[in-house]
Design an enzyme around this catalytic site. Structure first.
Site, PDB file in Angstrom:
ATOM      1  N   ASP A  80       9.542   8.525  -1.094  1.00  0.00           N
ATOM      2  CA  ASP A  80      10.960   8.359  -0.777  1.00  0.00           C
ATOM      3  C   ASP A  80      11.786   7.986  -2.000  1.00  0.00           C
ATOM      4  OD1 ASP A  80       9.811   5.850  -1.000  1.00  0.00           O
ATOM      5  OD2 ASP A  80      10.214   5.240   1.054  1.00  0.00           O
ATOM      6  N   ASN A 149       9.206  -4.285   9.791  1.00  0.00           N
ATOM      7  CA  ASN A 149       9.468  -3.739  11.126  1.00  0.00           C
ATOM      8  C   ASN A 149       8.565  -2.546  11.453  1.00  0.00           C
ATOM      9  OD1 ASN A 149      10.503  -1.801   9.460  1.00  0.00           O
ATOM     10  ND2 ASN A 149      12.599  -1.865  10.247  1.00  0.00           N
ATOM     11  N   HIS A 151       7.975   0.053   9.476  1.00  0.00           N
ATOM     12  CA  HIS A 151       8.327   1.347   8.887  1.00  0.00           C
ATOM     13  C   HIS A 151       7.316   1.767   7.829  1.00  0.00           C
ATOM     14  CE1 HIS A 151      11.009  -0.845   5.772  1.00  0.00           C
ATOM     15  NE2 HIS A 151      10.268  -0.060   5.021  1.00  0.00           N
ATOM     16  N   GLU A 156      12.189   4.533   9.688  1.00  0.00           N
ATOM     17  CA  GLU A 156      12.513   3.312  10.419  1.00  0.00           C
ATOM     18  C   GLU A 156      12.145   3.481  11.901  1.00  0.00           C
ATOM     19  OE1 GLU A 156      13.331   0.657   8.941  1.00  0.00           O
ATOM     20  OE2 GLU A 156      14.981   0.865   7.523  1.00  0.00           O
TER      21      GLU A 156
HETATM   22  N1  LIG Z   1      10.324   2.522   1.382  1.00  0.00           N
HETATM   23  C1  LIG Z   1       9.538   1.386   1.018  1.00  0.00           C
HETATM   24  C2  LIG Z   1       8.204   1.456   1.718  1.00  0.00           C
HETATM   25  O1  LIG Z   1       7.454   2.558   1.205  1.00  0.00           O
HETATM   26  C3  LIG Z   1       7.442   0.155   1.517  1.00  0.00           C
HETATM   27  O2  LIG Z   1       6.172   0.240   2.118  1.00  0.00           O
HETATM   28  C4  LIG Z   1       8.234  -0.975   2.142  1.00  0.00           C
HETATM   29  C5  LIG Z   1       7.545  -2.321   2.009  1.00  0.00           C
HETATM   30  O3  LIG Z   1       7.787  -2.844   0.751  1.00  0.00           O
HETATM   31  P1  LIG Z   1       7.040  -4.088   0.123  1.00  0.00           P
HETATM   32  O4  LIG Z   1       5.724  -3.573  -0.329  1.00  0.00           O
HETATM   33  O5  LIG Z   1       7.907  -4.506  -1.012  1.00  0.00           O
HETATM   34  O6  LIG Z   1       6.922  -5.109   1.188  1.00  0.00           O
HETATM   35  O7  LIG Z   1       9.487  -1.057   1.498  1.00  0.00           O
HETATM   36  C6  LIG Z   1      10.272   0.073   1.288  1.00  0.00           C
HETATM   37  O8  LIG Z   1      11.181   0.116   2.312  1.00  0.00           O
END
Ligand SMILES: N[C@@H]1[C@@H](O)[C@H](O)[C@@H](COP(=O)(O)O)O[C@@H]1O
EC number: 3.5.99.6
Length: 255
Positions: A80, A149, A151, A156
Site C-alpha cells: 500500500d 482494528n 485491518h 479497513e
Molecule cells: N497499512 C499499514 C499496515 O500494513 C500495517 O500492518 C498497520 C500496522 O502497523 P504497525 O506495524 O505500525 O502497528 O499499519 C498500517 O496501517
C-alpha cells in the site's frame, strides 16, 4: 536465533507460531523470508510497512551483509501507499522501504514495486499494479502486519474477501494510530491505495507478524471469530498456507 515457545501442532492453516518476544518473532519471520529467497532466487515477495516489520528487515539486512542471502533476482511488491505522498516524502511507504531495506541489500530497484501515491489516476494505477503482479507470476510470499482494528494493508473493516487493489478511505482510528509517524494527525493522508483482500489471498504463502498487547484482540478475532468483513484479517483463515508469527503479548488473548 528464533526461539518459538509454542507452535500449533497440526499442519492446517492458519498455523500459529508463538515466540517469546518481539526480537525472536522478528527473527523467525526474517528466517522465513531468507529461506524463501534461498529456495527460489527469483522469488516474488510481498512486503509490508509499519512499525512491526522494522526488526525483521534489520535481521534480513544483517543476513545479507553476512553473505547468507542474495536479492539480485528478487522482485517485490508492497501492499500500500498513502494517496498524496510522493515516494520521496519521509512518511511515504516507498521511502520507508528504501530506508529499512532496499538501500541496504542488492535488490534491483527497478524490481521493487510500491503503489504510487501521487499519480494523476490512482484507479488506473491500481489496475496496472494488479497487472504487474500477475505479469511477475504472482506473489510467492506475502508479509503482513495487522492494524489494531484487524485491518491488513489498508483494508479497513468492511473490506470484502474479493476486494482488489483500489483507492480506500482510512478510518479515524487508523489515522490516529498512524499519526505517530507524522508531526501531527492533520498531516496523515485520509486515503490510500492498497492491495485488496482478494489480491493478498492470491499469494502462494502468507506470513502475518504481530507483536505487543495492542494487537492481542485483533489477533484473537482474526483467528477465533468466523471470517467476516468486520475483521479483514479473519479472511486469512480461507488461505491454505498462512502462518501467524506472534510474540507472547500478541498471543495473550488466544484461548
Ligand atoms: N497499512 C499499514 C499496515 O500494513 C500495517 O500492518 C498497520 C500496522 O502497523 P504497525 O506495524 O505500525 O502497528 O499499519 C498500517 O496501517
Amino acid at each position: 536465533m528464533s526461539n518459538p515457545v509454542s507452535q500449533s501442532s497440526n499442519t492446517s492453516s492458519p498455523q500459529v507460531i508463538v515466540c517469546a518476544d518481539e526480537a525472536s518473532a522478528s527473527r523467525k519471520v526474517a528466517d522465513m523470508i531468507v529461506a524463501a529467497v534461498n529456495a527460489k532466487p527469483s522469488v516474488v515477495l510481498g512486503l509490508a510497512t509499519g512499525g512491526t516489520p522494522v526488526k525483521t528487515y534489520a535481521n534480513i539486512v544483517e543476513d545479507f551483509r553476512a553473505g547468507k542471502v542474495d536479492f539480485r533476482n528478487v522482485t517485490s511488491f508492497n501492499l500500500d501507499e498513502y494517496i498524496g505522498l510522493s515516494g520521496t516524502h519521509p512518511q511515504s511507504f516507498r521511502h520507508f522501504m528504501e530506508l529499512q531495506l532496499f538501500n541496504h541489500i542488492n535488490i534491483d530497484p527497478s524490481k521493487t514495486f510500491v503503489p504510487e501515491g501521487c499519480g494523476d489516476d490512482p484507479a488506473a494505477h491500481a489496475a496496472e499494479f494488479e497487472k504487474r503482479i500477475a505479469d511477475a507470476g504472482g506473489i510467492d510470499l506475502q508479509l503482513l502486519g495487522i492494524g489494531h482494528n484487524g485491518h491488513i494493508a489498508f483494508n479497513e473493516p468492511g473490506s470484502s474477501a474479493d476486494s482488489r487493489t483500489r483507492v480506500v478511505g482510512l478510518t479515524q482510528s487508523t489515522i490516529e494510530k498512524n499519526a505517530r509517524f507524522f508531526d501531527s494527525e492533520d498531516e496523515v493522508p485520509k486515503t490510500a491505495i492498497t492491495m485488496g483482500i482478494g489480491t493478498i489471498l492470491e499469494a502462494k504463502q502468507i506470513v502475518l507478524l504481530a507483536t505487543g498487547t495492542g494487537k492481542a484482540e485483533a489477533i484473537r478475532l482474526s483467528l477465533q471469530a468466523s471470517p467476516s468483513d468486520d475483521v479483514p484479517a479473519s479472511w486469512l483463515a480461507k488461505h491454505p498456507q498462512v502462518t501467524f508469527v506472534l510474540d507472547e503479548a500478541a498471543a495473550s488473548e488466544l484461548a
